[in-house]
Design an enzyme around this catalytic site. Structure first.
Site, PDB file in Angstrom:
ATOM      1  N   HIS A 158       0.795  -1.232   0.000  1.00 41.16           N
ATOM      2  CA  HIS A 158       0.000   0.000   0.000  1.00 41.16           C
ATOM      3  C   HIS A 158       0.827   1.282   0.000  1.00 41.16           C
ATOM      4  O   HIS A 158       0.282   2.368  -0.095  1.00 41.16           O
ATOM      5  CB  HIS A 158      -0.940   0.035   1.206  1.00 41.16           C
TER       6      HIS A 158
HETATM    7  C1  UD1 Z   1      -2.439   5.337   5.890  1.00 42.01           C
HETATM    8  C2  UD1 Z   1      -1.204   5.879   6.602  1.00 42.01           C
HETATM    9  C3  UD1 Z   1      -0.085   4.863   6.510  1.00 42.01           C
HETATM   10  C4  UD1 Z   1      -0.527   3.506   6.992  1.00 42.01           C
HETATM   11  C5  UD1 Z   1      -1.780   3.088   6.256  1.00 42.01           C
HETATM   12  C6  UD1 Z   1      -2.298   1.764   6.714  1.00 42.01           C
HETATM   13  C7  UD1 Z   1      -0.801   8.312   6.533  1.00 42.01           C
HETATM   14  C8  UD1 Z   1      -0.026   9.380   5.881  1.00 42.01           C
HETATM   15  N1  UD1 Z   1      -0.703   7.111   5.965  1.00 42.01           N
HETATM   16  O1  UD1 Z   1      -2.119   5.212   4.526  1.00 42.01           O
HETATM   17  O2  UD1 Z   1       1.000   5.285   7.302  1.00 42.01           O
HETATM   18  O3  UD1 Z   1       0.489   2.567   6.793  1.00 42.01           O
HETATM   19  O4  UD1 Z   1      -2.786   4.091   6.444  1.00 42.01           O
HETATM   20  O5  UD1 Z   1      -3.452   1.391   6.041  1.00 42.01           O
HETATM   21  O6  UD1 Z   1      -1.467   8.553   7.522  1.00 42.01           O
HETATM   22  N2  UD1 Z   1      -9.416   4.630   1.541  1.00 42.01           N
HETATM   23  C9  UD1 Z   1     -10.587   3.909   1.468  1.00 42.01           C
HETATM   24  N3  UD1 Z   1     -11.183   3.550   2.653  1.00 42.01           N
HETATM   25  C10 UD1 Z   1     -10.665   3.868   3.870  1.00 42.01           C
HETATM   26  C11 UD1 Z   1      -9.488   4.609   3.908  1.00 42.01           C
HETATM   27  C12 UD1 Z   1      -8.858   4.961   2.751  1.00 42.01           C
HETATM   28  O7  UD1 Z   1     -11.083   3.589   0.406  1.00 42.01           O
HETATM   29  O8  UD1 Z   1     -11.270   3.506   4.898  1.00 42.01           O
HETATM   30  C13 UD1 Z   1      -8.749   4.991   0.261  1.00 42.01           C
HETATM   31  C14 UD1 Z   1      -9.036   6.416  -0.148  1.00 42.01           C
HETATM   32  O9  UD1 Z   1      -9.181   6.438  -1.512  1.00 42.01           O
HETATM   33  C15 UD1 Z   1      -7.767   7.146   0.242  1.00 42.01           C
HETATM   34  C16 UD1 Z   1      -6.709   6.069   0.102  1.00 42.01           C
HETATM   35  O10 UD1 Z   1      -7.355   4.846   0.424  1.00 42.01           O
HETATM   36  O11 UD1 Z   1      -7.550   8.240  -0.549  1.00 42.01           O
HETATM   37  C17 UD1 Z   1      -5.548   6.285   1.011  1.00 42.01           C
HETATM   38  O12 UD1 Z   1      -5.967   6.457   2.376  1.00 42.01           O
HETATM   39  P1  UD1 Z   1      -5.081   7.347   3.397  1.00 42.01           P
HETATM   40  O13 UD1 Z   1      -5.644   7.260   4.746  1.00 42.01           O
HETATM   41  O14 UD1 Z   1      -4.867   8.688   2.788  1.00 42.01           O
HETATM   42  O15 UD1 Z   1      -3.675   6.668   3.349  1.00 42.01           O
HETATM   43  P2  UD1 Z   1      -3.252   5.137   3.415  1.00 42.01           P
HETATM   44  O16 UD1 Z   1      -2.586   4.784   2.142  1.00 42.01           O
HETATM   45  O17 UD1 Z   1      -4.375   4.259   3.873  1.00 42.01           O
END
Ligand code: UD1
Length: 365
Positions: free
Chosen positions: A206
């Site tokens: 991820h």
């Molecule tokens: C976040 C953390 C990362 C951690 C990871 C674990 C930061 C900067 N990054 O990264 O350190 O290792 O979580 O999972 O805080 N999304 C969904 N559903 C959700 C959440 C996210 O569909 O419940 C999708 C959205 O499109 C979003 C993307 O995933 O834009 C990324 O989510 P985000 O929380 O920005 O970062 P992660 O890559 O999950």
């Protein structure tokens, strides 16, 4: 009464706060308040973990959701400022290195509220990682820094953090692993997926550095295409990686791999069971490097660096970056019975949360 806000936001926070929340219930003079920022919000990224980890419903839910780093951090800060204003806590506890960790720390620091950072001092020395920025910001603002491995002590010392703020306590994530190991063992996931222990590789992916760049993502897929010829691959997919597979039109290559099982994100207990019985794990996660070290499962980390060097020094972890050849070569070693052997790091004994709460109870006025 000591009022403490336990802050969570994203998936890797939940298994770290659970043992702390549990340890606090043993103290009549501590009132924990569970705050969920809503950084992760999907059922499978959040609610499932609350259920598996026996966490109570959050007392306060901020519903911030996904956005760019600046917008997400700002939304968390605006909402959390009101929480501190209303709750007037004696301390907030933040865990790990996600945006919620740094955002809530900044708010608390400006409102003269004490901060405890659990999993302090880890450094990848790679500021292109958003988590590294979050770690630096959170540590410099914290009043209590709870460290999981010796490298953290050295890093904080070098950065000039006063010794009296720093406590080497072990790892709350390993507390959860130990506490839930017998329940996880009862998971039916292997039977449901028709898997035999020791006969599959588990993949998670991820990190923006791997999945947000098409050419990097393709290097990993090139490796999986070779590995799946020899061993089944189980791949529970993170929403970020799924989104990028669609954007880069890589679905057909993933679907063409007959021996790769693509799954929805799994809950904590099912994932623990899958990890415990895997032949090897290929990942770019931080926490999984540590969980595999504790479990003695070979871990091939698709990153150039790690903020958790103990997993390489004494554990089962090897770093391979996103180099196709190196990934295949390390997987081959495991398949040939030449996997790296490891040991369990110091103080990873299931008692970190108890140590943390005891220190807080002693030192808070
Ligand atoms: C976040 C953390 C990362 C951690 C990871 C674990 C930061 C900067 N990054 O990264 O350190 O290792 O979580 O999972 O805080 N999304 C969904 N559903 C959700 C959440 C996210 O569909 O419940 C999708 C959205 O499109 C979003 C993307 O995933 O834009 C990324 O989510 P985000 O929380 O920005 O970062 P992660 O890559 O999950």
């Amino acid at each position: 009464m000591i009022k403490i806000l336990n802050v969570v936001g994203a998936r890797p926070n939940f298994m770290k706060i659970a043992p702390i929340q549990r340890a606090m219930t043993k103290y009549d003079n501590i009132k924990p308040v569970l705050v969920h920022t809503g950084q992760h919000y999907d059922e499978r990224m959040s609610k499932l973990f609350f259920r598996d980890l026996q966490l109570p419903r959050p007392d306060i839910y901020l519903n911030v959701g996904s956005a760019s780093h600046a917008v997400q951090t700002a939304k968390i800060m605006m909402a959390f400022e009101q929480v501190i204003e209303q709750e007037k806590p004696d301390l907030i506890i933040v865990v790990g290195d996600v945006n919620s960790t740094a955002a809530c720390s900044m708010v608390a620091a400006k409102m003269n509220t004490k901060i405890a950072h659990v999993e302090a001092g880890l450094r990848s020395f790679d500021r292109s990682m958003p988590e590294e920025i979050n770690r630096l910001v959170t540590d410099v603002l914290s009043d209590f820094l709870f460290v999981t491995e010796k490298s953290g002590l050295e890093n904080l010392n070098r950065e000039g953090i006063a010794d009296h703020k720093v406590h080497f306590v072990g790892h709350v994530m390993i507390d959860s692993l130990i506490h839930f190991s017998s329940i996880a063992e009862k998971s039916e996931i292997l039977r449901q997926l028709n898997l035999t222990p020791g006969e599959y590789a588990l993949v998670t992916l991820h990190r923006p550095a791997n999945v947000d760049h098409k050419e990097n993502f393709i290097r990993l897929i090139d490796a999986f295409e070779v590995i799946e010829k020899q061993i089944k691959i189980v791949f529970p997919i993170h929403p970020r990686a799924r989104k990028m597979i669609e954007r880069f039109e890589l679905e057909s290559r993933i679907e063409a791999m007959q021996n790769l099982m693509l799954l929805e994100p799994l809950g904590y207990l099912d994932f623990m069971k899958l990890m415990h019985h895997a032949k090897m794990v290929l990942t770019d996660s931080g926490g999984i490097q540590e969980e595999t070290t504790y479990l003695g499962i070979p871990c091939i980390t698709m990153r150039e660096n790690t903020e958790r060097p103990i997993t390489v020094e004494v554990g089962t972890n090897v770093l391979v970056g996103n180099n196709t050849g190196r990934i295949i070569a390390e997987a081959q070693k495991v398949l040939d019975g030449k996997a790296k052997k490891g040991q369990i790091p110091e103080l990873w004994d299931g008692k970190a949360a108890e140590r943390i709460v005891k220190i807080l109870e002693n030192e808070l006025p």
